[in-house]
Design an enzyme around this catalytic site. Structure first.
Site, short mmCIF file in Angstrom:
data_model
loop_
_atom_site.label_atom_id
_atom_site.label_comp_id
_atom_site.label_asym_id
_atom_site.label_seq_id
_atom_site.Cartn_x
_atom_site.Cartn_y
_atom_site.Cartn_z
CE LYS A 13 59.06 22.03 -10.69
NZ LYS A 13 60.40 21.66 -10.15
NE ARG A 88 60.45 28.31 -8.90
CZ ARG A 88 60.59 27.46 -9.93
NH1 ARG A 88 59.61 27.26 -10.77
NH2 ARG A 88 61.72 26.81 -10.07
NE ARG A 127 67.62 20.74 -15.29
CZ ARG A 127 66.68 21.23 -14.48
NH1 ARG A 127 65.42 20.82 -14.59
NH2 ARG A 127 67.00 22.08 -13.54
NE ARG A 160 67.22 25.06 -16.09
CZ ARG A 160 66.11 24.97 -15.39
NH1 ARG A 160 65.16 24.13 -15.76
NH2 ARG A 160 65.96 25.68 -14.30
NE ARG A 171 67.39 26.41 -10.31
CZ ARG A 171 67.92 25.47 -11.10
NH1 ARG A 171 69.22 25.45 -11.32
NH2 ARG A 171 67.15 24.58 -11.66
P1 ADP Z 1 63.40 24.11 -12.17
O1 ADP Z 1 63.26 23.28 -13.40
O2 ADP Z 1 64.76 24.12 -11.62
O3 ADP Z 1 62.31 23.85 -11.19
P2 ADP Z 1 62.22 26.27 -13.65
O4 ADP Z 1 62.60 25.91 -15.03
O5 ADP Z 1 60.83 25.99 -13.22
O6 ADP Z 1 63.24 25.61 -12.63
O7 ADP Z 1 62.53 27.79 -13.37
C1 ADP Z 1 63.77 28.37 -13.68
C2 ADP Z 1 63.87 29.75 -13.07
O8 ADP Z 1 62.82 30.59 -13.60
C3 ADP Z 1 63.70 29.83 -11.57
O9 ADP Z 1 64.91 29.56 -10.89
C4 ADP Z 1 63.24 31.28 -11.39
O10 ADP Z 1 64.34 32.18 -11.52
C5 ADP Z 1 62.35 31.48 -12.59
N1 ADP Z 1 60.95 31.14 -12.28
C6 ADP Z 1 60.25 30.09 -12.77
N2 ADP Z 1 58.99 30.07 -12.29
C7 ADP Z 1 58.89 31.16 -11.46
C8 ADP Z 1 57.85 31.68 -10.64
N3 ADP Z 1 56.65 31.09 -10.55
N4 ADP Z 1 58.12 32.79 -9.92
C9 ADP Z 1 59.31 33.39 -9.98
N5 ADP Z 1 60.34 32.94 -10.72
C10 ADP Z 1 60.15 31.83 -11.46
P1 ADP Z 2 62.19 20.00 -13.07
O1 ADP Z 2 61.35 20.45 -14.23
O2 ADP Z 2 61.39 19.58 -11.88
O3 ADP Z 2 63.26 20.98 -12.70
P2 ADP Z 2 63.30 18.03 -14.95
O4 ADP Z 2 62.10 17.38 -15.49
O5 ADP Z 2 64.04 18.97 -15.81
O6 ADP Z 2 62.97 18.69 -13.51
O7 ADP Z 2 64.30 16.87 -14.45
C1 ADP Z 2 65.56 17.18 -13.87
C2 ADP Z 2 66.62 16.16 -14.34
O8 ADP Z 2 66.36 14.89 -13.75
C3 ADP Z 2 66.61 15.92 -15.86
O9 ADP Z 2 67.93 15.70 -16.26
C4 ADP Z 2 65.73 14.67 -16.03
O10 ADP Z 2 66.10 13.92 -17.17
C5 ADP Z 2 66.06 13.91 -14.74
N1 ADP Z 2 64.91 13.13 -14.22
C6 ADP Z 2 63.60 13.49 -14.23
N2 ADP Z 2 62.82 12.56 -13.62
C7 ADP Z 2 63.68 11.60 -13.19
C8 ADP Z 2 63.50 10.34 -12.49
N3 ADP Z 2 62.29 9.92 -12.10
N4 ADP Z 2 64.62 9.61 -12.22
C9 ADP Z 2 65.85 10.06 -12.60
N5 ADP Z 2 66.07 11.20 -13.27
C10 ADP Z 2 65.02 11.97 -13.57
#
Ligand code: ADP
Ligand code: ADP
Ligand code: ZN
Length: 222
Positions: A13, A88, A127, A160, A171
């Site tokens: 995302k 979420r 990541r 991270r 998660r």
């Molecule tokens: P990921 O990249 O793994 O999808 P995010 O970066 O979006 O995770 O979020 C990291 C953490 O921030 C989540 O595990 C949660 O603890 C918190 N968080 C993010 N968005 C929300 C939300 N909409 N509601 C509650 N907690 C959130």
């Molecule tokens: P999210 O925001 O949904 O948690 P990220 O954008 O941080 O996810 O991506 C999670 C990990 O996967 C990062 O290390 C990113 O570089 C990698 N990644 C993202 N998109 C792809 C893809 N299409 N194929 C392989 N790796 C990916």
């Protein structure tokens, strides 16, 4: 254009949002990034959010919802935004709808970046994120030009804080239980667009850009 990015943690995302937001000139609003910046900056919000993030739990709605609602009312979000990581859970989704209605606005789409759980763990383990600009890399799938260094701004890359095994497991559980129900929530509202997130990063970007461009053109013609 107001778009929501849905998908399990590690689906891509954040990676996609960074590409798309520039193309459409709309801000990328990531609740995860906001929380993480506040934790690093040791703000009041950061102190409240830290224990939840570290364990992989959702930050309570009382904190999260106000934060997002205030953010989307800011000037730069007048013409739209990409919401990454919000809503979420169903309550957040419902409050967002109510608020948009009150503001006289509507959502254009909820884009689901669909990636099966088998792929997710490897993505999260590999990541690396930039300590300064937040850009996200992957040691195998999207490596920086120079190991450990952000290609965009030159700062250090780190793992991270919540990409360790226990928080990842939690998660994924939270996603199954609380976030996945939003898929049918958005489907019922005719807003769901599902994209195959197992393809390479650039290919996924292209698919998303096509979908959004078509939507944008339709909107402008109405
Ligand atoms: P990921 O990249 O793994 O999808 P995010 O970066 O979006 O995770 O979020 C990291 C953490 O921030 C989540 O595990 C949660 O603890 C918190 N968080 C993010 N968005 C929300 C939300 N909409 N509601 C509650 N907690 C959130
Ligand atoms: P999210 O925001 O949904 O948690 P990220 O954008 O941080 O996810 O991506 C999670 C990990 O996967 C990062 O290390 C990113 O570089 C990698 N990644 C993202 N998109 C792809 C893809 N299409 N194929 C392989 N790796 C990916
Ligand atoms: Zn950087």
């Amino acid at each position: 254009m107001r778009v929501i990015l849905l998908g399990p943690p590690g689906a891509g995302k954040g990676t996609q949002a960074r590409h798309i937001s520039g193309k459409f000139g709309i801000p990328h609003i990531s609740t995860g990034d906001i929380f993480m910046k506040n934790i690093t900056g040791e703000t009041e919000l950061g102190k409240k959010a830290k224990e939840y993030l570290d364990k992989g739990y959702l930050v309570p709605d009382e904190i999260t919802i106000d934060l997002v609602i205030n953010r989307i009312r800011e000037d730069d979000a007048k013409n739209g935004y990409l919401l990454d990581g919000f809503p979420r859970n169903l309550n957040q989704g419902e409050v967002l709808f109510q608020t948009l209605e009150e503001m006289g606005d509507h959502l254009d789409a909820a884009l689901l970046i669909d990636v099966p759980f088998e792929d997710i763990k490897e993505r999260m383990e590999g990541r690396r994120i930039c300590t300064s600009c937040g850009a996200s890399y992957h040691i195998k799938f999207n490596p920086p030009e120079k190991e450990g260094v952000c290609s965009k701004c030159g700062h250090k890359l780190v793992q991270r804080r919540d990409d360790h095994v226990e928080a990842v497991e939690e998660r994924l559980k939270v996603y199954e239980e609380h976030t996945k129900p939003l898929i049918s929530f958005f489907r019922k509202k005719n807003l769901l667009v599902s994209v195959d997130g197992t393809k390479g990063i650039e290919e996924v970007t292209e698919i998303i850009l096509d979908v959004l461009t078509e939507m944008d053109n339709k909107d402008n013609n109405e």
